[in-house]
Motif scaffolding. Structure first.
Motif, mmCIF file in Angstrom:
data_model
loop_
_atom_site.group_PDB
_atom_site.id
_atom_site.type_symbol
_atom_site.label_atom_id
_atom_site.label_comp_id
_atom_site.label_asym_id
_atom_site.label_seq_id
_atom_site.Cartn_x
_atom_site.Cartn_y
_atom_site.Cartn_z
ATOM 1 N N LEU A 197 19.623 -11.160 46.973
ATOM 2 C CA LEU A 197 20.603 -11.208 48.052
ATOM 3 C C LEU A 197 20.101 -10.507 49.318
ATOM 4 C CD1 LEU A 197 23.904 -10.558 46.055
ATOM 5 C CD2 LEU A 197 22.822 -12.734 46.605
ATOM 6 N N LYS A 198 19.037 -9.747 49.191
ATOM 7 C CA LYS A 198 18.480 -9.053 50.361
ATOM 8 C C LYS A 198 18.065 -10.040 51.450
ATOM 9 C CE LYS A 198 16.687 -4.877 48.083
ATOM 10 N NZ LYS A 198 15.463 -4.089 47.791
ATOM 11 N N LYS A 199 17.605 -11.233 51.043
ATOM 12 C CA LYS A 199 17.141 -12.207 52.035
ATOM 13 C C LYS A 199 18.274 -12.743 52.902
ATOM 14 C CE LYS A 199 17.242 -16.033 48.708
ATOM 15 N NZ LYS A 199 16.403 -16.977 47.917
ATOM 16 N N PHE A 200 19.540 -12.496 52.490
ATOM 17 C CA PHE A 200 20.690 -12.918 53.297
ATOM 18 C C PHE A 200 21.245 -11.758 54.127
ATOM 19 C CE2 PHE A 200 20.970 -15.527 49.319
ATOM 20 C CZ PHE A 200 20.470 -16.686 49.880
ATOM 21 N N GLY A 201 20.559 -10.617 54.083
ATOM 22 C CA GLY A 201 20.992 -9.467 54.868
ATOM 23 C C GLY A 201 21.853 -8.478 54.112
ATOM 24 N N VAL A 202 21.920 -8.603 52.792
ATOM 25 C CA VAL A 202 22.707 -7.695 51.962
ATOM 26 C C VAL A 202 21.857 -6.471 51.600
ATOM 27 C CG1 VAL A 202 23.949 -7.431 49.774
ATOM 28 C CG2 VAL A 202 24.055 -9.609 51.018
ATOM 29 N N LYS A 203 22.435 -5.285 51.739
ATOM 30 C CA LYS A 203 21.766 -4.070 51.280
ATOM 31 C C LYS A 203 22.041 -3.909 49.791
ATOM 32 C CE LYS A 203 22.121 -1.555 55.682
ATOM 33 N NZ LYS A 203 22.706 -0.365 56.357
ATOM 34 N N VAL A 204 20.994 -3.782 49.009
ATOM 35 C CA VAL A 204 21.143 -3.686 47.552
ATOM 36 C C VAL A 204 20.569 -2.361 47.075
ATOM 37 C CG1 VAL A 204 20.603 -4.735 45.325
ATOM 38 C CG2 VAL A 204 20.980 -6.202 47.319
ATOM 39 N N LYS A 205 21.426 -1.568 46.434
ATOM 40 C CA LYS A 205 21.010 -0.276 45.886
ATOM 41 C C LYS A 205 21.207 -0.304 44.374
ATOM 42 C CE LYS A 205 21.742 4.720 46.336
ATOM 43 N NZ LYS A 205 22.557 5.788 46.994
ATOM 44 N N ILE A 206 20.153 0.044 43.635
ATOM 45 C CA ILE A 206 20.217 0.019 42.174
ATOM 46 C C ILE A 206 20.150 1.448 41.642
ATOM 47 C CG2 ILE A 206 19.086 -0.754 40.058
ATOM 48 C CD1 ILE A 206 18.041 -3.166 41.679
ATOM 49 N N LEU A 207 21.175 1.831 40.896
ATOM 50 C CA LEU A 207 21.222 3.149 40.267
ATOM 51 C C LEU A 207 20.810 3.008 38.807
ATOM 52 C CD1 LEU A 207 24.642 4.409 41.693
ATOM 53 C CD2 LEU A 207 22.380 4.794 42.628
ATOM 54 N N LYS A 208 19.771 3.720 38.427
ATOM 55 C CA LYS A 208 19.303 3.695 37.046
ATOM 56 C C LYS A 208 19.973 4.819 36.258
ATOM 57 C CE LYS A 208 14.919 1.481 38.176
ATOM 58 N NZ LYS A 208 13.451 1.499 37.996
ATOM 59 N N GLU A 209 19.639 4.932 34.968
ATOM 60 C CA GLU A 209 20.321 5.900 34.114
ATOM 61 C C GLU A 209 20.149 7.330 34.616
ATOM 62 O OE1 GLU A 209 19.464 5.483 29.967
ATOM 63 O OE2 GLU A 209 20.763 3.713 29.782
ATOM 64 N N SER A 210 18.975 7.645 35.130
ATOM 65 C CA SER A 210 18.748 9.007 35.634
ATOM 66 C C SER A 210 19.684 9.317 36.802
ATOM 67 C CB SER A 210 17.288 9.173 36.068
ATOM 68 O OG SER A 210 16.949 8.190 37.049
ATOM 69 N N ASN A 211 19.898 8.311 37.675
ATOM 70 C CA ASN A 211 20.836 8.492 38.793
ATOM 71 C C ASN A 211 22.269 8.618 38.300
ATOM 72 O OD1 ASN A 211 18.815 5.947 39.928
ATOM 73 N ND2 ASN A 211 18.724 7.936 40.969
ATOM 74 N N LEU A 212 22.619 7.801 37.314
ATOM 75 C CA LEU A 212 23.992 7.784 36.805
ATOM 76 C C LEU A 212 24.338 9.084 36.091
ATOM 77 C CD1 LEU A 212 24.059 4.108 35.450
ATOM 78 C CD2 LEU A 212 24.964 4.953 37.620
ATOM 79 N N LYS A 213 23.366 9.679 35.410
ATOM 80 C CA LYS A 213 23.599 10.976 34.751
ATOM 81 C C LYS A 213 23.861 12.065 35.779
ATOM 82 C CE LYS A 213 20.858 9.934 30.626
ATOM 83 N NZ LYS A 213 19.542 10.136 29.944
ATOM 84 N N LYS A 214 23.111 12.021 36.876
ATOM 85 C CA LYS A 214 23.262 13.040 37.922
ATOM 86 C C LYS A 214 24.648 13.016 38.556
ATOM 87 C CE LYS A 214 18.421 13.462 39.377
ATOM 88 N NZ LYS A 214 17.442 13.188 40.472
ATOM 89 N N ILE A 215 25.195 11.813 38.762
ATOM 90 C CA ILE A 215 26.502 11.732 39.434
ATOM 91 C C ILE A 215 27.667 11.736 38.446
ATOM 92 C CG2 ILE A 215 25.543 10.561 41.452
ATOM 93 C CD1 ILE A 215 26.638 7.940 40.398
ATOM 94 N N GLY A 216 27.363 11.725 37.142
ATOM 95 C CA GLY A 216 28.407 11.890 36.134
ATOM 96 C C GLY A 216 29.107 10.621 35.684
ATOM 97 N N MET A 217 28.418 9.492 35.712
ATOM 98 C CA MET A 217 29.039 8.246 35.225
ATOM 99 C C MET A 217 28.847 8.131 33.709
ATOM 100 S SD MET A 217 28.490 5.432 38.250
ATOM 101 C CE MET A 217 29.904 4.475 37.701
ATOM 102 N N THR A 218 29.396 9.137 33.014
ATOM 103 C CA THR A 218 29.160 9.299 31.580
ATOM 104 C C THR A 218 29.822 8.205 30.752
ATOM 105 O OG1 THR A 218 29.293 11.666 32.049
ATOM 106 C CG2 THR A 218 29.161 11.032 29.748
#
Length: 331
Positions: A197-218
């Motif tokens: 979707l980036k080619k249409f101008g969409v910003k795409v951010k991917i959170l992996k498990e290490s990121n999810l643990k840090k922010i508490g998405m347990t």
């Protein structure tokens, strides 16, 4: 020329004799069983009266195909305007494709000047033409259907249809995701699909498990902890609105396969659990359609991608988990 599935769609101002071959189906629009609206110049009174009289005697309410000595005619009753007018026309477009899907119909000529009606009708045709055969070793060769729209307003109709075509592409992106089997579409590969979707101008951010643990998405991580597939969250942002304007937000559930974990689902229905990511697919397709049409709104799509499998590390019934909001949840 616009190509969608096995359809090739083009737009012209007027038709010629070359446009009326033996295998051509001429699509004409009937108003109140009384008159052919958007009457083509070549349609003489004899043919018109024949089609009107036979439509009236049959009291047709759905697209009706006449095989006559004058040629093939598909008569379309013009629908009444309702609260669901756009959807009603779309559904009528799907019915039209059912009628013309026979292999020996290779050219379909539409005669219509109403840009709203025509663009929604074509959307229905395009949506109905979708077929997912990506992983078949042998596929039947689908016959190309050449659709020609003849209209004095052909440029406006073509422009109006572009919006609906972008909707179709967004819907088909979602359909492709839903139909992919779970051994191919897992949380990681789903996230990679969203990067397109980036080619249409969409910003795409991917959170992996290490990121999810840090922010508490347990609680999200708990669902996927019995799987070998790493869990992800994908954030898709479209900034078509004013700077600082609050965005519309859409959240989609993306369980790429839901075996039930330790509380295993019945075998009879488990195959269907590859579709437990339909919400995430819908949000992804929506963001594509919004971006393609350059909607002047700020929009955010968030999808949680996990796989729920039985394992020694899987969550257990009765486990207590602290969620991102701070609330505790008993499984």
């Amino acid at each position: 020329m616009i190509s969608v599935s096995n359809l090739k769609i083009d737009f012209k101002k007027t038709s010629t004799k070359k446009d009326n071959k033996e295998s051509v189906v001429n699509v004409l629009f009937l108003k109140d069983l009384k008159e052919i609206k958007y009457r083509p110049v070549w349609l003489n009174n004899e043919i018109e009266n024949f089609l009107i009289n036979h439509s009236k005697s049959r009291k047709i309410k759905q697209p009706y195909l006449f095989e006559t000595q004058f040629g093939l005619f598909l008569i379309i009753p013009i629908l009444k305007n309702t609260d669901d007018y756009s959807l009603d026309i779309e559904n009528q477009g799907g019915l039209i494709l059912d009628k013309i899907n026979l292999d020996f119909y290779d050219r379909i000529n539409f005669y219509i000047d109403d840009e709203f009606y025509c663009s929604n009708l074509l959307r229905g045709l395009c949506l109905k033409s979708y077929k997912f055969e990506n992983y078949k070793s042998k596929t039947d060769q689908r016959k190309i259907k050449n659709i020609l729209v003849f209209s004095q307003n052909f440029l406006k109709i073509k422009s109006s249809f572009q919006f609906n075509l972008n909707l179709v592409k967004g819907v088909n992106f979602a359909r492709d995701l839903v139909w992919k089997p779970a051994n191919i579409l897992n949380p990681q590969s789903f996230a990679e699909e969203c990067k397109k979707l980036k080619k249409f101008g969409v910003k795409v951010k991917i959170l992996k498990e290490s990121n999810l643990k840090k922010i508490g998405m347990t609680s999200l991580l708990a669902v996927g902890q019995g799987s070998r597939q790493e869990s992800h969250v994908v954030v898709m942002e479209w900034g078509g609105g004013k700077k600082g304007e609050k965005p519309l937000a859409f959240v989609g559930k993306g369980v790429c396969f839901d075996s039930g974990g330790l509380s295993l689902k019945p075998a009879k229905s488990m195959e269907d659990m590859k579709w437990d990511m339909g919400g995430a697919a819908t949000v992804s397709g929506l963001i594509e359609a919004i971006a393609r049409n350059k909607i002047k709104k700020n929009v955010v799509g968030i999808i949680g991608l996990v796989e729920n499998m039985p394992d020694g590390n899987a969550q257990r019934p009765g486990d207590v988990i602290k969620s991102f909001s701070g609330k505790t949840i008993e499984v």
